[in-house]
Design a protein around this motif. Structure first.
Motif, mmCIF file in Angstrom:
data_model
loop_
_atom_site.group_PDB
_atom_site.id
_atom_site.type_symbol
_atom_site.label_atom_id
_atom_site.label_comp_id
_atom_site.label_asym_id
_atom_site.label_seq_id
_atom_site.Cartn_x
_atom_site.Cartn_y
_atom_site.Cartn_z
ATOM 1 N N UNK A 30 70.806 -19.426 -25.431
ATOM 2 C CA UNK A 30 70.325 -18.735 -24.249
ATOM 3 C C UNK A 30 69.481 -17.560 -24.727
ATOM 4 N N UNK A 31 68.354 -17.339 -24.090
ATOM 5 C CA UNK A 31 67.524 -16.230 -24.531
ATOM 6 C C UNK A 31 68.016 -14.920 -23.929
ATOM 7 N N UNK A 32 67.389 -13.837 -24.348
ATOM 8 C CA UNK A 32 67.858 -12.514 -23.967
ATOM 9 C C UNK A 32 67.921 -12.343 -22.451
ATOM 10 N N UNK A 33 66.864 -12.782 -21.772
ATOM 11 C CA UNK A 33 66.803 -12.630 -20.308
ATOM 12 C C UNK A 33 67.963 -13.385 -19.637
ATOM 13 N N UNK A 34 68.211 -14.617 -20.130
ATOM 14 C CA UNK A 34 69.309 -15.407 -19.555
ATOM 15 C C UNK A 34 70.656 -14.719 -19.748
ATOM 16 N N UNK A 35 70.833 -14.154 -20.946
ATOM 17 C CA UNK A 35 72.109 -13.511 -21.234
ATOM 18 C C UNK A 35 72.320 -12.294 -20.360
ATOM 19 N N UNK A 46 75.209 -11.708 -17.560
ATOM 20 C CA UNK A 46 76.034 -10.506 -17.641
ATOM 21 C C UNK A 46 76.023 -9.754 -16.317
ATOM 22 N N UNK A 47 74.850 -9.695 -15.682
ATOM 23 C CA UNK A 47 74.759 -9.003 -14.401
ATOM 24 C C UNK A 47 75.554 -9.754 -13.341
ATOM 25 N N UNK A 48 75.491 -11.079 -13.377
ATOM 26 C CA UNK A 48 76.237 -11.881 -12.400
ATOM 27 C C UNK A 48 77.741 -11.668 -12.547
ATOM 28 N N UNK A 88 91.712 -15.191 -21.119
ATOM 29 C CA UNK A 88 91.441 -16.571 -21.485
ATOM 30 C C UNK A 88 90.503 -16.584 -22.665
ATOM 31 N N UNK A 89 90.493 -17.697 -23.382
ATOM 32 C CA UNK A 89 89.602 -17.834 -24.515
ATOM 33 C C UNK A 89 88.189 -18.140 -24.024
ATOM 34 N N UNK A 90 87.376 -17.103 -23.807
ATOM 35 C CA UNK A 90 86.021 -17.351 -23.325
ATOM 36 C C UNK A 90 85.001 -16.971 -24.379
ATOM 37 N N UNK A 91 83.863 -17.585 -24.314
ATOM 38 C CA UNK A 91 82.770 -17.214 -25.188
ATOM 39 C C UNK A 91 81.570 -16.868 -24.336
ATOM 40 N N UNK A 92 80.590 -16.233 -24.971
ATOM 41 C CA UNK A 92 79.475 -15.718 -24.188
ATOM 42 C C UNK A 92 78.732 -16.823 -23.459
ATOM 43 N N UNK A 93 78.771 -18.069 -23.981
ATOM 44 C CA UNK A 93 78.007 -19.093 -23.278
ATOM 45 C C UNK A 93 78.834 -19.894 -22.275
ATOM 46 N N UNK A 94 80.033 -19.387 -21.920
ATOM 47 C CA UNK A 94 80.773 -20.013 -20.826
ATOM 48 C C UNK A 94 80.138 -19.618 -19.494
ATOM 49 N N UNK A 95 80.617 -20.253 -18.397
ATOM 50 C CA UNK A 95 79.995 -19.996 -17.094
ATOM 51 C C UNK A 95 80.378 -18.624 -16.553
ATOM 52 N N UNK A 96 79.539 -18.114 -15.648
ATOM 53 C CA UNK A 96 79.776 -16.818 -15.018
ATOM 54 C C UNK A 96 81.166 -16.764 -14.410
ATOM 55 N N UNK A 97 81.517 -17.829 -13.678
ATOM 56 C CA UNK A 97 82.786 -17.854 -12.980
ATOM 57 C C UNK A 97 83.950 -17.758 -13.962
ATOM 58 N N UNK A 98 83.841 -18.499 -15.081
ATOM 59 C CA UNK A 98 84.922 -18.515 -16.058
ATOM 60 C C UNK A 98 85.068 -17.158 -16.759
ATOM 61 N N UNK A 119 86.661 -14.800 -14.289
ATOM 62 C CA UNK A 119 88.080 -15.094 -14.080
ATOM 63 C C UNK A 119 88.927 -14.570 -15.245
ATOM 64 N N UNK A 120 88.354 -14.620 -16.466
ATOM 65 C CA UNK A 120 89.132 -14.182 -17.622
ATOM 66 C C UNK A 120 89.308 -12.667 -17.640
ATOM 67 N N UNK A 121 88.457 -11.944 -16.893
ATOM 68 C CA UNK A 121 88.522 -10.487 -16.965
ATOM 69 C C UNK A 121 89.250 -9.856 -15.802
ATOM 70 N N UNK A 122 89.242 -10.572 -14.662
ATOM 71 C CA UNK A 122 89.704 -9.927 -13.438
ATOM 72 C C UNK A 122 91.199 -9.541 -13.472
ATOM 73 N N UNK A 123 92.103 -10.351 -14.085
ATOM 74 C CA UNK A 123 93.526 -9.964 -14.014
ATOM 75 C C UNK A 123 93.799 -8.561 -14.554
#
Lengths: 450, 450
Positions: free
Chosen positions: B350-355, B359-361, A270-280, A283-287
């Motif tokens: 988002x600051x470094x800690x947030x990122x 990523x860990x989540x 999926x088209x995701x960016x670093x500031x999308x949500x954890x869940x999204x 989901x884009x990586x799991x398949x």
């Protein structure tokens, strides 16, 4: 004014929205470019963004909407009534307007169309809605400047002044005959340099590259790039001038394509960016991870057939990572060069047999180098001649076969109309892993007489 | 005329060159676009191409030279004398001229510069030669249209007519003050719509986005894309107007960047195309294959430490491909999203800690899903609870660690000024293979008490 958007400013905007301080928002945004306001809106939630949009002049709002990423725009427009959308659409170029309408439900689209005040725009949009999104017709805008072959320079300048209201940037003035067939172009420069009573037919140039409306967007990109065009007129099959595509649309298409191959090659669905949500992001990586996992489990099942061999000769297992990694690297290198050729529409004068022959030669050369090196190192490290032969022979075959797979898979996918870049990702790696293991254990079984 | 270049036509051209039939070549190429003639030249050898170039009008030759891929051009220009090169350079835009001169030896460059007839061009080129190639100054051309704040519309139109001789496409007319400081722009449209005796200062717009000459080319690309510009003026630190960059140059930069990341990601170390020689294609691929091979041999050495464990429990070996493949896939997915963020200059609130937390989540979520699945399947397939635990626990750790590596490596490389896309290629895959194996055998050793 070019501004640096800071976290502090975003916070101030959010507080201003909270206390309904339209003064602060309008005064700070008055000098900002729409693209910078868009950056601010990306940091707000939909309700906050809607509040800001309602305050801004509709022309600025229209530019912001044209700019937004399409998935975000679709969600965001749910907060607008059809009348509000229609007000923005009225102020957009026809190509952007059609993009937005195509993203709406049929009901919203019909409502918005019925509410458009500008009749010419409404007709242009209805016309453009007929084209597929990824062909020349789907990229073009109706706004352009055209003059008749039989006009005088004076009349042209007047027409440019009139039409220029609609057209932000004058790229080229197109020349048509009485049947609206595109016959050439005349530059603003030529018009400025000519006497007022000259006829267009005496100063125009027949040298115009056009593209038919049904052509694929990739063809549009490659023609515009090849001939270094900043705009290209779109014609129908009879040669009638329908619209024009500008280079900024082509830059967008190039970006989308680069983004798509990146996703395919890295196994992100999926088209995701670093500031999308954890869940999204997850989901884009799991398949692809699951596909890779299935491949790994298949490999385990397959190697299970040789479990006894491994028990007798555990050293065999040590070279499994070497075999799979080399297969993967060779497969990706081979597919990458074919995908590049396929996507560039490059003229290819070598015929199929020549290409396959050359591919075999490259694979042979690299297979020889790598397996000779591995033979020497393995013999040095383990002092076991048979093992060195097994590993290097298997590696030789793996390089040859992974080259074939890497070359043929994208070509086959392309023939079936599937984006060949799919083949450069985890798919080809997984297939090569299985293939490499089959060869390796097959060779070992034979040479060791296990 | 847009023509389809056929194999037959190439053969005819080669025969015509053989029998020195300049008539055939000139008559068939007279109506062709330079870009199409370039395609023909790519199929001829250097001597044949030189023969054709000598026949063509110098303006066409200049366009062809500007068009050529730089590595091919460098070779090809060895067949030309400095005087011949100078004749073409005279007819080129200053930015293309500088690109070509930068590719020549110091001696050729000096000779060509001394032979240039057009003094203004020669000064422009000398000026441009001072800039680094990958900054705004290195991309810009000196040809642009500028008018003074205090002029009248009449004077502007005359100046445009005069300067337009040099400038193929009028993008924007830049407005400067008496000290040549860029103060704004005026559109051709505005000039056409205004009375002849109006002053520029009464109709110009101060709303102009410019870029300083020392800015990196990536910044040029992102500014032009963000604000949807088809040309951007380049200024020095004091704001003096130096030149302008057009969108076709930016398209070229985008393409080069896409090509470079593709090469880095696929482990191809030279710019090769499918129709290059066997030796050259092979040479471009072998370095990464050797790096991968060294990684594979290191893995073999490392696993050798656990050879006894494998002899006791050969089932351990079966899951090696699963461990290495998953590590590789996760590593590439993680690095890909960071590389995209780093290369897009996206505003990152988002600051470094947030990122790192996010990523860990994501890693945690995916690691849980994948290892739960693998635990179930392994238990089902092998009915060995300890083995299922070893494999899934190792996989969990591999996903977590490969996510970290994939995220942190590109960030570290970027900090040191190395293109982070390097990390998405065989390098990270190889590192992840070793890391994954270490975890896997470590966990097995512990849980089995081997």
């Amino acid at each position: 004014m070019q501004v640096e958007i800071t976290r502090e400013y975003i916070d101030q905007v959010e507080e201003a929205i909270e206390r309904k301080d339209s003064e602060f928002i309008l005064s700070t945004m008055a000098d900002m470019y729409p693209a910078d306001i868009t950056t601010v809106l990306y940091e707000l939630d939909a309700n906050e963004s809607k509040y800001v949009m309602d305050l801004l002049p509709p022309e600025v709002g229209a530019e912001i909407l044209s700019d937004l990423d399409y998935d975000i725009r679709t969600d965001f427009l749910h907060y607008f009534t059809s009348a509000e959308i229609a007000r923005y659409i009225n102020l957009m170029h026809s190509d952007d307007a059609v993009d937005i309408l195509n993203e709406q439900s049929v009901q919203t689209r019909e409502e918005v169309l019925a509410l458009l005040e500008n009749e010419e725009k409404s007709e242009d949009i209805l016309d453009l809605l007929h084209y597929e999104e990824d062909c020349a017709g789907g990229l073009m805008a109706k706004e352009l400047i055209k003059v008749n072959l039989n006009w005088r320079v004076r009349q042209c300048i007047e027409e440019i002044r009139r039409q220029a209201e609609d057209v932000e940037r004058i790229y080229t003035v197109y020349v048509v005959d009485n049947k609206d067939i595109l016959v050439g172009r005349v530059s603003v420069k030529a018009l400025l340099l000519s006497r007022d009573d000259k006829l267009v037919k005496d100063i125009y140039s027949t040298d115009v590259i056009s593209i038919e409306s049904f052509r694929d967007e990739n063809e549009v990109v490659s023609v515009m790039q090849k001939y270094d065009l900043e705009a290209i007129p779109v014609v129908n099959i009879q040669g009638r001038l329908l619209g024009r595509i500008t280079i900024d649309d082509v830059v967008d298409v190039m970006q989308e394509q680069a983004e798509l191959s990146r996703q395919l090659m890295t196994g992100i669905s999926e088209n995701v960016e670093e500031d999308d949500s954890v869940f999204r992001i997850s989901r884009s990586r799991i398949p692809w991870l699951i596909i890779g996992m299935v491949g790994g489990l298949l490999a385990a099942q397959f190697m299970g057939m040789f479990e006894k061999d491994i028990a007798i000769l555990p050293a065999l297992a040590l070279f499994v990572p070497l075999i799979t990694a080399t297969g993967g690297n060779v497969g990706i290198q081979s597919s990458s060069i074919i995908i590049q050729t396929l996507s560039s529409n490059a003229v290819m004068f070598e015929n199929f047999a020549q290409r396959i022959f050359k591919l075999i030669m490259v694979a042979l050369l690299n297979a020889l180098i790598i397996s000779a090196l591995v033979f020497s190192f393995t013999y040095l490290l383990r002092s076991d001649l048979t093992l060195a032969m097994v590993v290097s022979l298997a590696l030789f075959s793996v390089v040859m076969l992974a080259s074939m797979m890497g070359t043929i898979t994208p070509m086959v996918l392309d023939k079936f109309g599937i984006n060949p870049a799919v083949a450069a990702g985890p798919f080809i790696t997984t297939a090569n892993d299985l293939l490499g293991l089959a060869i390796y254990f097959g060779v070992a079984h034979l040479l060791y007489n296990l």
